[in-house]
Design a protein around this motif. Structure first.
Motif, PDB file in Angstrom:
ATOM      1  N   HIS A  17      10.806  34.338  71.404  1.00 25.62           N
ATOM      2  CA  HIS A  17       9.423  34.826  71.468  1.00 25.62           C
ATOM      3  C   HIS A  17       9.285  36.076  72.341  1.00 25.62           C
ATOM      4  CE1 HIS A  17       5.046  34.721  71.414  1.00 25.62           C
ATOM      5  NE2 HIS A  17       5.072  34.797  72.737  1.00 25.62           N
ATOM      6  N   PRO A  18       9.830  36.101  73.541  1.00 23.95           N
ATOM      7  CA  PRO A  18       9.666  37.311  74.352  1.00 23.95           C
ATOM      8  C   PRO A  18      10.395  38.524  73.781  1.00 23.95           C
ATOM      9  CG  PRO A  18      11.180  35.779  75.410  1.00 23.95           C
ATOM     10  CD  PRO A  18      10.556  35.041  74.273  1.00 23.95           C
ATOM     11  N   LEU A  19      11.395  38.300  72.942  1.00 19.85           N
ATOM     12  CA  LEU A  19      12.103  39.417  72.314  1.00 19.85           C
ATOM     13  C   LEU A  19      11.335  39.948  71.114  1.00 19.85           C
ATOM     14  CD1 LEU A  19      15.710  37.888  72.351  1.00 19.85           C
ATOM     15  CD2 LEU A  19      14.711  39.483  74.013  1.00 19.85           C
ATOM     16  N   GLU A  20      10.829  39.041  70.279  1.00 19.99           N
ATOM     17  CA  GLU A  20      10.143  39.454  69.054  1.00 19.99           C
ATOM     18  C   GLU A  20       8.770  40.050  69.327  1.00 19.99           C
ATOM     19  OE1 GLU A  20      11.766  36.759  65.465  1.00 19.99           O
ATOM     20  OE2 GLU A  20      10.699  35.590  66.986  1.00 19.99           O
ATOM     21  N   THR A  21       8.148  39.667  70.426  1.00 23.79           N
ATOM     22  CA  THR A  21       6.814  40.193  70.766  1.00 23.79           C
ATOM     23  C   THR A  21       6.870  41.433  71.643  1.00 23.79           C
ATOM     24  OG1 THR A  21       6.703  38.718  72.680  1.00 23.79           O
ATOM     25  CG2 THR A  21       5.745  37.910  70.607  1.00 23.79           C
ATOM     26  N   GLY A  22       8.062  41.802  72.107  1.00 20.75           N
ATOM     27  CA  GLY A  22       8.187  42.970  72.966  1.00 20.75           C
ATOM     28  C   GLY A  22       7.878  42.696  74.423  1.00 20.75           C
ATOM     29  N   ILE A  23       7.667  41.447  74.786  1.00 22.20           N
ATOM     30  CA  ILE A  23       7.447  41.120  76.191  1.00 22.20           C
ATOM     31  C   ILE A  23       8.638  41.579  77.028  1.00 22.20           C
ATOM     32  CG2 ILE A  23       7.229  39.199  77.831  1.00 22.20           C
ATOM     33  CD1 ILE A  23       5.634  37.713  75.648  1.00 22.20           C
ATOM     34  N   LEU A  24       9.821  41.401  76.468  1.00 18.72           N
ATOM     35  CA  LEU A  24      11.039  41.924  77.086  1.00 18.72           C
ATOM     36  C   LEU A  24      11.574  43.058  76.209  1.00 18.72           C
ATOM     37  CD1 LEU A  24      12.967  38.691  78.197  1.00 18.72           C
ATOM     38  CD2 LEU A  24      11.526  40.188  79.587  1.00 18.72           C
ATOM     39  N   PRO A  25      11.602  44.270  76.700  1.00 16.90           N
ATOM     40  CA  PRO A  25      12.125  45.390  75.906  1.00 16.90           C
ATOM     41  C   PRO A  25      13.573  45.118  75.500  1.00 16.90           C
ATOM     42  CG  PRO A  25      11.012  46.188  77.879  1.00 16.90           C
ATOM     43  CD  PRO A  25      11.133  44.701  78.034  1.00 16.90           C
ATOM     44  N   ASN A  26      13.906  45.498  74.277  1.00 14.91           N
ATOM     45  CA  ASN A  26      15.257  45.231  73.797  1.00 14.91           C
ATOM     46  C   ASN A  26      15.609  46.171  72.651  1.00 14.91           C
ATOM     47  OD1 ASN A  26      14.822  43.662  71.020  1.00 14.91           O
ATOM     48  ND2 ASN A  26      13.298  42.874  72.474  1.00 14.91           N
ATOM     49  N   ASP A  27      16.880  46.165  72.309  1.00  9.28           N
ATOM     50  CA  ASP A  27      17.402  47.016  71.245  1.00  9.28           C
ATOM     51  C   ASP A  27      17.991  46.151  70.131  1.00  9.28           C
ATOM     52  OD1 ASP A  27      18.061  49.427  69.993  1.00  9.28           O
ATOM     53  OD2 ASP A  27      20.071  49.452  70.852  1.00  9.28           O
ATOM     54  N   PHE A  28      17.282  45.057  69.791  1.00  6.35           N
ATOM     55  CA  PHE A  28      17.789  44.106  68.819  1.00  6.35           C
ATOM     56  C   PHE A  28      17.211  44.337  67.426  1.00  6.35           C
ATOM     57  CE2 PHE A  28      18.137  41.039  72.583  1.00  6.35           C
ATOM     58  CZ  PHE A  28      19.491  41.282  72.743  1.00  6.35           C
ATOM     59  N   HIS A  29      18.052  44.181  66.439  1.00  5.36           N
ATOM     60  CA  HIS A  29      17.613  43.971  65.057  1.00  5.36           C
ATOM     61  C   HIS A  29      17.877  42.502  64.765  1.00  5.36           C
ATOM     62  CE1 HIS A  29      17.080  44.098  60.768  1.00  5.36           C
ATOM     63  NE2 HIS A  29      18.348  43.757  60.567  1.00  5.36           N
ATOM     64  N   ILE A  30      16.808  41.708  64.637  1.00  8.50           N
ATOM     65  CA  ILE A  30      16.940  40.255  64.560  1.00  8.50           C
ATOM     66  C   ILE A  30      17.053  39.803  63.108  1.00  8.50           C
ATOM     67  CG2 ILE A  30      15.808  38.047  65.061  1.00  8.50           C
ATOM     68  CD1 ILE A  30      14.601  39.335  67.548  1.00  8.50           C
ATOM     69  N   VAL A  31      18.079  39.012  62.851  1.00  7.63           N
ATOM     70  CA  VAL A  31      18.321  38.424  61.533  1.00  7.63           C
ATOM     71  C   VAL A  31      18.152  36.913  61.670  1.00  7.63           C
ATOM     72  CG1 VAL A  31      19.992  38.069  59.684  1.00  7.63           C
ATOM     73  CG2 VAL A  31      19.934  40.252  60.931  1.00  7.63           C
ATOM     74  N   SER A  32      17.208  36.353  60.914  1.00  7.83           N
ATOM     75  CA  SER A  32      16.899  34.936  61.035  1.00  7.83           C
ATOM     76  C   SER A  32      17.487  34.145  59.865  1.00  7.83           C
ATOM     77  CB  SER A  32      15.381  34.729  61.078  1.00  7.83           C
ATOM     78  OG  SER A  32      15.056  33.367  61.254  1.00  7.83           O
ATOM     79  N   GLY A  33      17.927  32.928  60.167  1.00  6.49           N
ATOM     80  CA  GLY A  33      18.446  32.076  59.110  1.00  6.49           C
ATOM     81  C   GLY A  33      18.880  30.742  59.668  1.00  6.49           C
ATOM     82  N   PRO A  34      19.257  29.801  58.804  1.00  2.58           N
ATOM     83  CA  PRO A  34      19.766  28.512  59.277  1.00  2.58           C
ATOM     84  C   PRO A  34      21.124  28.699  59.942  1.00  2.58           C
ATOM     85  CG  PRO A  34      20.016  28.692  56.901  1.00  2.58           C
ATOM     86  CD  PRO A  34      19.228  29.882  57.332  1.00  2.58           C
ATOM     87  N   PRO A  35      21.544  27.742  60.769  1.00  2.00           N
ATOM     88  CA  PRO A  35      22.815  27.887  61.484  1.00  2.00           C
ATOM     89  C   PRO A  35      23.997  28.195  60.579  1.00  2.00           C
ATOM     90  CG  PRO A  35      21.593  26.021  62.350  1.00  2.00           C
ATOM     91  CD  PRO A  35      20.829  26.510  61.150  1.00  2.00           C
ATOM     92  N   ALA A  36      24.077  27.535  59.432  1.00  4.23           N
ATOM     93  CA  ALA A  36      25.227  27.742  58.545  1.00  4.23           C
ATOM     94  C   ALA A  36      25.332  29.194  58.088  1.00  4.23           C
ATOM     95  CB  ALA A  36      25.142  26.807  57.342  1.00  4.23           C
TER      96      ALA A  36
END
Length: 279
Positions: A17-36
């Motif tokens: 949550h703090p990464l996706e909302t920008g609460i914590l600045p970051n240089d991530f491109h987030i890829v979401s999916g199930p663990p497998a």
């Protein structure tokens, strides 16, 4: 940009949550999916850092470093990794269990526990929600994540075995379902960038732990669980990978080796980033 894998379940909300909302600045491109799916992407080198099944690290320890003191596990009932059965578990001998295709670690844990209990069963991979919607009723189902939270009171499956609780009863230790790993090649190629990305993950974890009450309310808004149930769920989760959690993880790896699930028991090789993370 750093390619970061995110398990698409509510249990990682406090960290992401703090990464996706920008609460914590970051240089991530987030890829979401199930663990497998994240396991496959990490194995292919398509993600730099990711949450991953504990089994993925054990299968390819030469490819990854572990992030220190961050994990997803339980110290008892986990509520979102459930064996749902139509009959008492002992009566499943000789029958087939439908196992969610989204999981690697939970499926391996079930096989370990069944061997410990001396119950011989067959396993079939599939989609539990779709199978039930089609009117089929397998003898038992292993489901994880949000699906488990939604199916845990299904009327046709009166027997519910929480695998986190079963492991604790069997061993007295926490169970670690997932870890965060970073590609060794990413660290070798651009160590400053990779280490700073890992340090940001630890800051996100700390932020989530500091704001867990408000995150429970936020999570409940998109779930079948109410605020109290969601807080109970998060309270049962472990996000640390301290000495006791490491002992649980090492024991699981020893069991996997004894069951021929992995070729060797891996060392826990942590990336050294603590000095870069603010206290």
């Amino acid at each position: 940009m750093i390619a970061l894998g995110k398990i698409g379940y509510l249990n990682v909300l406090p960290i992401y949550h703090p990464l996706e909302t920008g609460i914590l600045p970051n240089d991530f491109h987030i890829v979401s999916g199930p663990p497998a799916r994240l396991n496959v992407l990490m194995d292919k080198g398509e993600l730099d850092i990711s949450a991953a099944s504990s089994v993925e690290y054990a299968r390819h320890p030469e490819k990854y470093h572990l992030l220190p003191n961050i994990a997803i596990g339980s110290r008892g009932p986990v509520q979102s990794v459930l064996l749902l059965s139509r009959v008492p578990v002992r009566e499943l001998a000789g029958q087939t269990i439908l196992v969610s295709a989204q999981t690697h670690t939970s499926a391996a844990l079930l096989r370990v526990l069944m061997k410990q209990w001396n119950i011989s069963v067959e396993y079939r991979t599939g989609d539990a929600t779709r199978t039930l919607a089609d009117g089929q009723r397998p003898a038992a189902i292993l489901c994880i994540g949000d699906e488990a939270l939604n199916l845990r009171h299904h009327a046709d499956y009166p027997v519910r075995v929480d695998l986190g609780e079963a492991w604790r009863d069997q061993t007295g230790l926490p169970f670690i379902f997932g870890v965060w790993i970073v590609q060794r090649t990413a660290v070798a190629t651009n160590p400053h960038k990779a280490i700073e990305g890992c340090a940001t993950m630890l800051r996100a974890k700390q932020w989530g732990q500091d704001h867990i009450d408000e995150l429970c309310v936020l999570a409940a808004q998109s779930s079948m669980l109410d605020n109290a149930q969601m807080c109970s769920y998060f309270d049962g989760l472990v996000y640390d990978l301290g000495p006791e959690q490491q002992e649980g993880l090492k024991l699981f790896y020893r069991y996997l080796y004894e069951c021929d699930e992995i070729p060797a028991v891996p060392e826990l090789d942590f990336l050294q980033i603590q000095d870069r993370v603010p206290a």
